[in-house]
Write an enzyme that holds these catalytic residues in place. Structure first.
Site, mmCIF file in Angstrom:
data_model
loop_
_atom_site.group_PDB
_atom_site.id
_atom_site.type_symbol
_atom_site.label_atom_id
_atom_site.label_comp_id
_atom_site.label_asym_id
_atom_site.label_seq_id
_atom_site.Cartn_x
_atom_site.Cartn_y
_atom_site.Cartn_z
ATOM 1 N N ASP A 307 0.859 -1.178 0.000
ATOM 2 C CA ASP A 307 0.000 0.000 0.000
ATOM 3 C C ASP A 307 0.897 1.229 0.000
ATOM 4 O O ASP A 307 2.110 1.124 0.199
ATOM 5 C CB ASP A 307 -0.895 -0.030 1.238
ATOM 6 C CG ASP A 307 -1.975 1.028 1.186
ATOM 7 O OD1 ASP A 307 -2.218 1.580 0.095
ATOM 8 O OD2 ASP A 307 -2.582 1.308 2.241
ATOM 9 N N ASP A 542 -2.996 -3.123 6.045
ATOM 10 C CA ASP A 542 -3.544 -2.885 7.370
ATOM 11 C C ASP A 542 -4.635 -3.898 7.690
ATOM 12 O O ASP A 542 -5.251 -4.481 6.802
ATOM 13 C CB ASP A 542 -4.151 -1.473 7.446
ATOM 14 C CG ASP A 542 -3.120 -0.405 7.129
ATOM 15 O OD1 ASP A 542 -1.968 -0.603 7.544
ATOM 16 O OD2 ASP A 542 -3.473 0.589 6.494
#
Length: 545
Positions: A307, A542
């Site tokens: 990410d 996450d």
């Protein structure tokens, strides 16, 4: 507002379930019973590590030595026992940690039953229970909002930290948290059928059929050797006992010594010790190892998906500049944006940066507001005289986007996250914007790159690992950030919203490095597409991602 296919609940429905209805659902298996982990039992772990083809060969040899009374020649047994013990201990440790792993931590829930509010353990909830949620609660099972309005954080499920507004008819996913507000909801999926239960099982599942390349090669070698050694050992014993007229004990000793010399038992022990030490080293870094064989798989990774925010960049942002559009006055914009920011909650790092920068509200009277929608990419505030929206330029400007494309992309290429601020002709409700937006300003936000990022990505490049950047931000911005972080081929980017078919996804994974405007649902498709191209893929992210 979006139309709801379910009829609005009537007063009797809010009476909740009766004790008889609850008992009936429990009898039908429709209770919110925690799912049992799919990890192997202790007995299965011991069995799988003790009863192996490798150990079978040595058990036969040990038996022959015992029948010949050659107890002192069993010196190879400690190696075999040690090899099995290492595998058992490591698997038991992983089992203990996996069994404790839980995304859901909601011990009690407040329900309405027989018209009365009750506080009960979450595992006693049943399908169609009416549950009351307030700020701070975690959703214990999938539900549908009946009444009320809440702001929900689904970061544990999606990895996206932005809060989402849920009103009547909206779905509440188990595992998410109520950040603000309160609501009354009906449970729609419980127990093993709930979203969080399925997700937890996927996270805990170990593919026992999968083997690392090294162990697969060693087992193949051992099986071939085993097939050859059995008749060869028989011939050697025959020669010693029959042809050379040695005693039974001498024949067994000679045969076992020759056979053991042909089996690379030390190599197996070396591999087990190496993998165990690797697992211990990873554990010190707070990394949970499902199975020791996955360590070798990690070493064979050739594609890494990352990410942007929090991985390439630090998990902080700051506003750099405000660029007025048209005749908008910068001082007027500062006051207006300060009023806008004061009404919003700091529920994500972007809004936190805006609230820190715009700190001089004028006190204008506010009628309503909507928090940031991760689906429609904007937040809004409605004042007495006008409504304003702030968010992704392509979602805010829509048909006017082409007019400002060059300026927006110029700033994006500098690595800025660009937000558009506009006056909205209608009344924003958190859904897709349909009325005209008058552009007022572009807000430029920077996201500092981690100091260690360039060296880290250089290491992966030197190791032959291809990096793919998967982000929900503007692809041009992500591309520029990736360039600054030293990621190879970062100039090859694509807007993931244009990848609408599996074929388009597969082709894009071959040709592009940076993927912007990626939705949580697309991430798995991207990984599957890479695996279909015979890539060994690792992914960071996450939450449960």
């Amino acid at each position: 507002m979006a139309q709801n296919d379910n009829p609005k609940p009537t007063a009797p429905e809010l009476h909740g379930l009766s004790a008889q209805e609850v008992a009936s659902r429990v009898g039908q298996g429709k209770a919110n019973t925690p799912v049992e982990p799919l990890s192997k039992s202790i007995g299965q772990i011991i069995f799988s590590n003790v009863f192996t083809y490798f150990n079978l060969i040595f058990a036969i040899l040990a038996t022959l030595l015992l029948t010949a009374g050659l107890h002192k020649d069993l010196v190879f047994l400690p190696l075999i026992i040690c090899n099995s013990a290492i595998g058992i201990i490591q698997e038991l440790r992983s089992k203990r940690l996996l069994d404790q792993l839980s995304v859901l931590n909601s011990p009690t829930a407040k329900v309405i039953r027989d018209g009365q509010e009750q506080k009960i353990p979450s595992d006693q909830l049943v399908l169609d229970d009416i549950v009351l949620f307030k700020a701070g609660d975690q959703i214990p099972a999938d539900a549908e909002v009946i009444s009320g309005k809440v702001s929900v954080n689904e970061s544990l499920l999606t990895g996206e930290s932005d809060e989402i507004i849920k009103e009547s008819g909206a779905e509440l996913m188990s595992g998410s948290f109520i950040v603000s507000g309160s609501c009354c909801a009906r449970l729609t999926r419980v127990g093993a059928e709930s979203y969080i239960s399925k997700l937890t099982l996927q996270a805990k599942t170990v593919d026992n059929a999968e083997e690392s390349e090294m162990l697969r090669s060693m087992n193949k070698l051992l099986k071939i050797a085993g097939v050859i050694l059995i008749p060869l050992g028989g011939l050697m014993f025959y020669q010693s006992f029959v042809t050379n007229h040695l005693t039974y004990a001498q024949s067994v000793k000679t045969t076992v010594a020759a056979v053991i010399g042909m089996i690379p038992e030390g190599l197996f022990l070396l591999c087990s010790v190496t993998l165990a030490l690797s697992a211990m080293r990873l554990a010190k870094q707070k990394v949970l190892v499902h199975d020791m064989k996955c360590i070798e798989t990690l070493a064979r990774v050739n594609v890494l998906c990352v990410d942007k925010t929090g991985t390439i960049t630090e998990n902080t942002m700051r506003v750099t500049d405000v660029v007025p559009l048209g005749d908008a006055d910068k001082d007027m914009l500062t006051g207006l944006l300060s009023d806008f920011a004061a009404e919003q909650s700091a529920d994500n790092i972007t809004m936190s940066a805006i609230k820190q920068y715009f700190t001089t509200p004028t006190g204008a009277k506010i009628v309503s507001h909507t928090d940031f929608s991760s689906e429609f990419k904007y937040s809004s505030v409605t004042f007495e005289k006008a409504a304003y929206v702030l968010g992704a330029p392509e979602r805010i400007l829509r048909e006017r986007y082409e007019q400002f494309r060059e300026e927006i992309e110029f700033d994006s290429r500098k690595g800025y996250r660009v937000l558009a601020f506009a006056r909205y002709s209608g009344t924003p409700d958190g859904k897709a914007l349909t009325e005209d937006c008058e552009p007022l300003a572009l807000i430029l936000i920077t996201n500092p790159i981690r100091k260690s990022a360039p060296a880290t990505f250089k290491f992966f490049e030197n190791e032959g690992v291809e990096v793919k950047v998967i982000s929900g931000d503007n692809p041009i911005t992500v591309s520029e950030v990736a360039k600054q972080a030293g990621i190879a081929n970062a100039e090859k980017y694509v807007d993931a919203s244009t990848l609408t078919t599996d074929e388009a996804v597969a082709e894009a994974m071959k040709n592009y490095t940076v993927f912007g405007r990626v939705t949580p649902d697309q991430k798995r498709k991207f990984v599957k597409a890479l695996q279909a191209q015979e890539k060994t893929v690792a992914m960071t992210g996450d939450g449960v991602n």
